[in-house]
Design a protein around this motif. Structure first.
Motif, short mmCIF file in Angstrom:
data_model
loop_
_atom_site.label_atom_id
_atom_site.label_comp_id
_atom_site.label_asym_id
_atom_site.label_seq_id
_atom_site.Cartn_x
_atom_site.Cartn_y
_atom_site.Cartn_z
N ARG A 45 4.23 60.82 -4.05
CA ARG A 45 5.59 61.07 -4.55
C ARG A 45 5.73 62.50 -5.05
NH1 ARG A 45 7.02 61.48 -9.47
NH2 ARG A 45 5.17 60.38 -10.26
N ILE A 46 4.78 62.96 -5.85
CA ILE A 46 4.87 64.30 -6.46
C ILE A 46 4.88 65.38 -5.38
CG2 ILE A 46 3.60 65.98 -7.86
CD1 ILE A 46 2.56 63.45 -9.46
N SER B 269 5.43 65.09 -2.04
CA SER B 269 6.56 64.99 -1.10
C SER B 269 7.85 65.46 -1.77
CB SER B 269 6.70 63.57 -0.57
OG SER B 269 6.89 62.63 -1.61
N ASP B 270 8.01 65.15 -3.07
CA ASP B 270 9.16 65.67 -3.82
C ASP B 270 9.13 67.19 -3.86
OD1 ASP B 270 10.10 63.13 -4.31
OD2 ASP B 270 9.59 63.10 -6.44
N ALA C 30 10.24 68.68 -0.55
CA ALA C 30 11.70 68.61 -0.41
C ALA C 30 12.39 69.65 -1.28
CB ALA C 30 12.19 67.21 -0.78
N THR C 31 11.87 69.85 -2.50
CA THR C 31 12.44 70.84 -3.42
C THR C 31 12.29 72.25 -2.87
OG1 THR C 31 12.00 69.41 -5.32
CG2 THR C 31 12.37 71.74 -5.78
N ALA D 275 3.61 71.01 -9.10
CA ALA D 275 3.01 69.87 -8.39
C ALA D 275 1.50 70.02 -8.29
CB ALA D 275 3.63 69.73 -7.00
#
Length: 332
Positions: A141-142, A144-145, A148-149, A185
């Protein structure tokens, strides 16, 4: 060599983390191979081995070690972070039409734009393969977020970079996307893979976020007052490329109608003359924009250091604190 005898913090980190970094480099070489498309290792090797400091993967290794993680997946995560970073560089050089990076021709210049974009896509895919091997959904999650960011930040920068309506809040949003998201991240996943509590992982995230912002502000400041031999680019490159970075944003906010017309002509419209850089520099000095930008960078570096203050004493914690100091020392 004993890390304590080395002057620069990132070099001390590299010496302290040498064994893990060797593992990261070996994994990178293994995973950037391609049986069916030899162009992939050609392009990636050119960039990955171009002499970068491996700062982002070192943050992951340092964070995991500082949190007592015995391995082995911190190496996978550090390689993931480097692959994401390298993929964004390949894409950025195409978008920016860059001809040089770290003193060497860019991949898009040596090969072509298609190769750079597609190999960047391949590295993004490899990064997701690596992060899933940890079997940790929070890590997935971290990172992949963050990916995207980063993409969102690059698109925002494309629309905001030459718009005088861009303010400091928008600039900060861009910087969080293009730079700080991967720093934060990289730090956070080191604590997560070590199974640390939310307070610890938040402190690690906050350090990476603030360090990344300070890092980018310093880069933007050095474009107007750095030495080419130290920065690897010419003074005023951002101005010539019509990039609305923090020093200019501050000067525009304090400009009169005549000065605003100058910024509109040179940045928004791209109508630049030989003497325009000197005039831009005079306006930055007139309004104290460079000093104000420097103060912002120092403030973010101090925030990075304070984020680690609650964590237990550790040699790596001290090195990371020194690293935050070193980021802003480059502008003194």
């Amino acid at each position: 060599m004993d890390a304590s005898t080395i002057a620069k913090p990132h070099d001390r980190l590299a010496a302290y983390l040498a064994e893990d970094l060797e593992g990261v480099n070996a994994l990178i070489r293994e995973r950037m191979a391609s049986e069916h498309a030899p162009r992939i290792p050609e392009v990636t090797q050119h960039l990955v081995e171009a002499g970068g400091k491996r700062l982002r993967p070192m943050l992951t290794l340092a964070s995991a070690q500082m949190c007592g993680y015995p391995g082995p997946y911190h190496v996978h995560l550090a390689a993931t972070v480097e692959f994401i970073h390298t993929a964004t560089l390949l894409h950025d050089d195409v978008v920016d039409e860059s001809a040089q990076r770290r003193g060497r021709p860019t991949a898009n210049l040596l090969w072509d734009n298609k190769s750079s974009v597609l190999v960047g896509d391949y590295l993004f895919a490899r990064s997701f393969q690596l992060m899933t091997e940890t079997g940790n959904m929070d890590v997935l999650r971290i990172l992949s977020d963050a990916a995207a960011t980063i993409a969102e930040g690059e698109v925002l920068q494309m629309t905001a970079a030459q718009d005088l309506a861009t303010n400091e809040a928008i600039y900060l949003q861009v910087v969080r996307g293009k730079t700080a998201a991967l720093f934060s991240a990289a730090m956070e996943v080191g604590g997560v893979i070590a199974g640390k509590d939310a307070a610890t992982t938040q402190a690690l995230f906050d350090y990476g976020d603030a360090l990344g912002i300070a890092f980018q502000i310093v880069d933007d400041l050095l474009d107007y007052q750095g030495q080419s031999s130290a920065t690897g680019k010419n003074v005023g490159d951002d101005f010539r490329e019509r990039k609305l970075t923090l020093p200019v944003i501050k000067a525009v906010a304090m400009s009169n109608s005549e000065e605003r017309a100058f910024w509109s002509r040179t940045i928004e419209k791209g109508q630049q003359k030989d003497a325009d850089l000197d005039h831009a520099l005079s306006l930055l000095h007139k309004h104290g924009a460079l000093e104000a930008t420097k103060a912002d960078a120092i403030g973010w570096a101090n925030k990075a250091k304070s984020s680690l203050a609650t964590l237990p004493a550790h040699d790596l914690r001290d090195m990371l604190i020194d690293l935050a100091d070193y980021v802003v020392e480059r502008i003194n």
